[in-house]
Motif scaffolding. Structure first.
Motif, short mmCIF file in Angstrom:
data_model
loop_
_atom_site.label_atom_id
_atom_site.label_comp_id
_atom_site.label_asym_id
_atom_site.label_seq_id
_atom_site.Cartn_x
_atom_site.Cartn_y
_atom_site.Cartn_z
N PHE A 64 5.38 8.13 -1.15
CA PHE A 64 4.99 6.73 -1.25
C PHE A 64 3.74 6.53 -0.41
O PHE A 64 3.38 7.34 0.43
N LYS A 65 3.06 5.45 -0.66
CA LYS A 65 1.83 5.17 0.05
C LYS A 65 2.13 4.37 1.32
O LYS A 65 2.78 3.35 1.30
N LEU A 66 1.62 4.88 2.43
CA LEU A 66 1.84 4.18 3.69
C LEU A 66 1.05 2.89 3.77
O LEU A 66 1.40 2.00 4.56
N GLU A 67 0.02 2.78 2.97
CA GLU A 67 -0.75 1.54 2.95
C GLU A 67 0.07 0.35 2.48
O GLU A 67 -0.22 -0.79 2.81
N ASP A 68 1.13 0.62 1.71
CA ASP A 68 1.96 -0.44 1.15
C ASP A 68 3.04 -0.91 2.14
O ASP A 68 3.77 -1.85 1.85
N ILE A 69 3.17 -0.23 3.27
CA ILE A 69 4.24 -0.54 4.22
C ILE A 69 3.65 -1.14 5.49
O ILE A 69 2.66 -0.64 6.03
N SER A 70 4.28 -2.18 5.98
CA SER A 70 3.88 -2.77 7.25
C SER A 70 4.76 -2.20 8.35
O SER A 70 5.97 -2.17 8.22
N PHE A 71 4.14 -1.74 9.42
CA PHE A 71 4.90 -1.22 10.53
C PHE A 71 5.30 -2.34 11.50
O PHE A 71 6.07 -2.12 12.40
N LEU A 72 4.72 -3.50 11.31
CA LEU A 72 5.07 -4.65 12.14
C LEU A 72 5.98 -5.58 11.36
O LEU A 72 5.76 -5.85 10.19
N ILE A 73 7.01 -6.06 12.01
CA ILE A 73 7.95 -6.93 11.31
C ILE A 73 7.60 -8.37 11.57
O ILE A 73 7.13 -8.81 12.52
#
Length: 71
Positions: free
Chosen positions: A62-71
């Protein structure tokens, strides 16, 4: 060393002592056989890695660009 309260002469003396004991430690390692010079093994290790370690191309899950590491 000034921040620790030592004068220039005291700091220079401490540095000489540290250098002396570091050199002594290195000499003891060499004489006792505890120090290993791995440069001798470098060509053989490179050959083993080149001959036996293989890796295939990675697969993108999966693309890490699509995931936010901050909630």
């Amino acid at each position: 060393m000034k921040q620790a309260g030592y004068h220039k002469e005291e700091a220079a003396n401490i540095k000489k002592q540290v250098d002396f004991y570091n050199d002594l430690k290195d000499e003891i390692k060499l004489k006792s056989g505890d120090a290993l010079d791995l440069k001798f093994y470098d060509p053989a290790m490179r050959q083993l890695i080149d001959n036996y370690v293989r890796a295939e191309d990675s697969v993108e899950i999966f693309k890490l660009e699509d995931i936010s590491f901050l909630i």
